[in-house]
Write a protein that holds these residues in place. Structure first.
Motif, PDB file in Angstrom:
ATOM      1  N   GLY A 137       0.827  -1.212   0.000  1.00  0.00           N
ATOM      2  CA  GLY A 137       0.000   0.000   0.000  1.00  0.00           C
ATOM      3  C   GLY A 137       0.859   1.259   0.000  1.00  0.00           C
ATOM      4  N   ASP A 138       1.937   1.256   0.814  1.00  0.00           N
ATOM      5  CA  ASP A 138       2.842   2.408   0.854  1.00  0.00           C
ATOM      6  C   ASP A 138       3.449   2.672  -0.525  1.00  0.00           C
ATOM      7  OD1 ASP A 138       2.422   2.624   3.579  1.00  0.00           O
ATOM      8  OD2 ASP A 138       4.246   1.531   4.128  1.00  0.00           O
ATOM      9  N   LEU A 139       3.885   1.583  -1.178  1.00  0.00           N
ATOM     10  CA  LEU A 139       4.546   1.749  -2.483  1.00  0.00           C
ATOM     11  C   LEU A 139       3.546   2.182  -3.554  1.00  0.00           C
ATOM     12  CD1 LEU A 139       7.032  -1.278  -2.427  1.00  0.00           C
ATOM     13  CD2 LEU A 139       7.422   1.101  -1.802  1.00  0.00           C
ATOM     14  N   PHE A 140       2.337   1.622  -3.502  1.00  0.00           N
ATOM     15  CA  PHE A 140       1.292   2.093  -4.435  1.00  0.00           C
ATOM     16  C   PHE A 140       1.080   3.596  -4.246  1.00  0.00           C
ATOM     17  CE2 PHE A 140      -0.938  -2.130  -5.303  1.00  0.00           C
ATOM     18  CZ  PHE A 140      -0.798  -2.034  -6.681  1.00  0.00           C
ATOM     19  N   ALA A 141       1.106   4.032  -2.983  1.00  0.00           N
ATOM     20  CA  ALA A 141       0.794   5.433  -2.695  1.00  0.00           C
ATOM     21  C   ALA A 141       1.813   6.386  -3.322  1.00  0.00           C
ATOM     22  CB  ALA A 141       0.727   5.650  -1.181  1.00  0.00           C
ATOM     23  N   VAL A 142       3.097   6.009  -3.301  1.00  0.00           N
ATOM     24  CA  VAL A 142       4.115   6.947  -3.792  1.00  0.00           C
ATOM     25  C   VAL A 142       4.401   6.781  -5.283  1.00  0.00           C
ATOM     26  CG1 VAL A 142       5.228   7.216  -1.549  1.00  0.00           C
ATOM     27  CG2 VAL A 142       6.027   5.436  -3.114  1.00  0.00           C
TER      28      VAL A 142
END
Lengths: 261, 267
Positions: A137-142
């Motif tokens: 989720g963190d990587l999708f966000a950035v």
């Protein structure tokens, strides 16, 4: 630029508002919002995303009401429900999200490799461990060049080595970031960020993370207080260079509030 | 990857859907062919009519099972849709086009499999070649049927998501299946008035499937005589319902609310 004015959010069957009188401005900046569990941090992100109805106030991004935005402004989040559009393996979900966001799926593939997550490609989101879900989720966000990234407890259940990588990634991220956390000890990594404190749906700040050493939480409303807050546990104030408890002395805001109350 | 291809792939690789919408339906075709066919005459026309009626009802129920599955997916995806419509290039119209495309493909595949199963099972039972009279027409009707059931399921699911709450969505998901079962069977067991058949998209669909398979016009009883149903009216009825429901789905999608799937728990 994100601008939140007089925001109030109420949940059905709740006696008090989840957010009240929240004002926030983020313009080419990164901000950490620190607060106890249940203080309203996640609701703030959900409100900015348009996932909860507003009882009062307004939220604008680049001067436009978020309720009227239809994909013209880049905003991204690590909230897991956002990525549950389809029960697809992560590899396919990356391609769908890249197409929807107008980005390059290779960017997300590279990030997954960088965080040693390439092996999750064949698995569905719900089949990942809690920490892996958080990281994906963190990587999708950035990824896919959003103008603003909203992160809700991005370090939860993430191992130490990947936390360090994630800190570097967020420090180098070129856009605006709003990061929720209840872990005060993490803030040392973001010394040049803005800081806001959230108590029972009220947002106090902005301060600077670099001045965290000088901030105190005190009972009552002493003269010269930076912010005064009426809560169900009593009246508290944020003061500078003196007070009942240094904000930094607690491992979490929970502990700080409990100690004072 | 296009969203409609993702949807088609997700639905076509859904083992549970294959079991309930195909394997379970094939089981019922076998029941119809071998256990319930004792009163069927031996003439080719009687056998064809009996086979066509079973085929039509089974496709109707298979598509309604698909509808129930789609309705559930809306409940799981409400937050991601609400987010995607704001913060990505996805529009409600684009999303609807994607799932309509995916459902048409699934309707086509389901129909081809059930068509083959019907011809094989009933052919074996009656030791005759009972092939569909208009296979191409059946392909078109089944794709339209897939879109109709998608739009019906989506409308019901979105009404629950937007206005009633997810607890209701568990129940409205079964509405297409219940209506298919009642109206599909009623047409074979009861002399339904002509206006009911023309006005009911379920009966429009079964009548068109019956006609496509048997090559004969379905009829309704009027006193002592029977009157043929006109396929253009049936097609217009089904098309009108489909268009109405697609438009309603689009309106509801534009105001979709993010719901937690946990709201759907009954106890």
């Amino acid at each position: 630029m994100l601008e939140v004015r007089g925001l109030e959010v109420r949940y059905p069957r709740s006696t008090r508002p989840a957010l009240r009188g929240v004002d926030l401005r983020l313009d080419r900046a990164k901000m950490a919002v620190v607060g106890s569990n249940g203080s309203g941090k996640t609701t703030l992100i959900r409100a900015i995303l348009g996932l909860v109805p507003l009882a009062a106030g307004s939220i604008t991004l680049a001067g436009r009401d978020v309720g009227r935005i239809r994909g013209e402004v880049g905003l991204s989040t690590n909230l897991p429900e956002v990525y549950r559009l389809l029960a697809l393996p992560i590899r396919d979900l990356v391609r769908v999200m890249a197409a929807l966001k107008g980005g390059d799926p290779g960017e997300m593939d590279r990030r997954l490799d960088e965080f040693e997550l390439a092996e999750v490609g064949d698995r569905r989101f719900h089949e990942l461990s809690t920490g892996q879900q958080k990281l994906v989720g963190d990587l999708f966000a950035v990824c896919f060049r959003p103008a603003l990234v909203l992160l809700d407890e991005p370090f939860d259940n993430v191992d130490f080595s990947r936390r360090r990588r994630l800190v570097r990634l967020l420090q180098d991220f070129p856009g605006d970031v709003l990061l929720n956390t209840h872990e005060l000890d993490l803030l040392a990594s973001f010394a040049d960020w803005q800081l806001a404190l959230m108590f029972e749906g009220r947002l106090l700040g902005p301060f600077e993370v670099s001045e965290l050493d000088r901030l105190y939480l005190s009972r009552g409303a002493p003269a010269g207080a930076l912010a005064v807050l009426e809560t169900s546990l009593g009246t508290f104030s944020v003061t500078r260079d003196g007070g009942d408890r240094p904000v930094k002395s607690a491992t979490s805001v929970n502990a700080l509030v409990e100690a004072l109350a | 990857m296009n969203l409609w291809r993702s949807y088609a792939k997700a639905m076509l690789t859904n083992a549970s859907l294959w079991f309930w919408a195909v394997a379970f339906m094939v089981f019922w075709l076998a029941i119809g062919a071998f256990l319930q066919s004792s009163g069927v005459g031996s003439s080719h026309s009687a056998v064809t009519a009996y086979t066509s009626a079973w085929y039509a009802v089974i496709v109707l129920i298979a598509l309604s099972l698909l509808a129930a599955a789609i309705a559930g997916s809306f409940a799981y995806g409400s937050a991601s849709l609400a987010y995607a419509f704001r913060w990505s290039r996805l529009t409600p119209k684009g999303y609807l086009a994607s799932i309509v495309g995916g459902s048409a493909v699934l309707g086509l595949v389901l129909n081809v499999v059930l068509l083959g199963a019907t011809a094989g099972i009933f052919g074996a039972r009656f030791s005759a070649a009972i092939v569909p009279a208009d296979a191409l027409g059946l392909v078109g009707v089944s794709m339209l049927g897939g879109v109709f059931f998608l739009a019906l399921a989506a409308t019901l699911a979105l009404v629950a998501i937007d206005y009633l709450g997810l607890r209701s969505s568990n129940f409205v998901g079964y509405v297409p299946l219940l209506l298919s079962f009642v109206l599909g069977n009623a047409q074979t067991d009861v002399a339904l008035p002509r206006w009911v058949i023309y006005g009911s998209p379920f009966n429009d669909l079964t009548s068109l499937l019956y006609q496509g398979y048997s090559g004969t016009t379905p009829t309704v009883e009027l006193g002592t005589s029977s009157v043929a149903l006109a396929w253009p009216f049936l097609l217009v009825g089904l098309l009108a319902w489909t268009c109405l429901l697609v438009a309603t789905t689009l309106l509801l999608l534009r105001r979709i609310r993010a719901r937690s799937i946990e709201e759907g728990r009954q106890i």
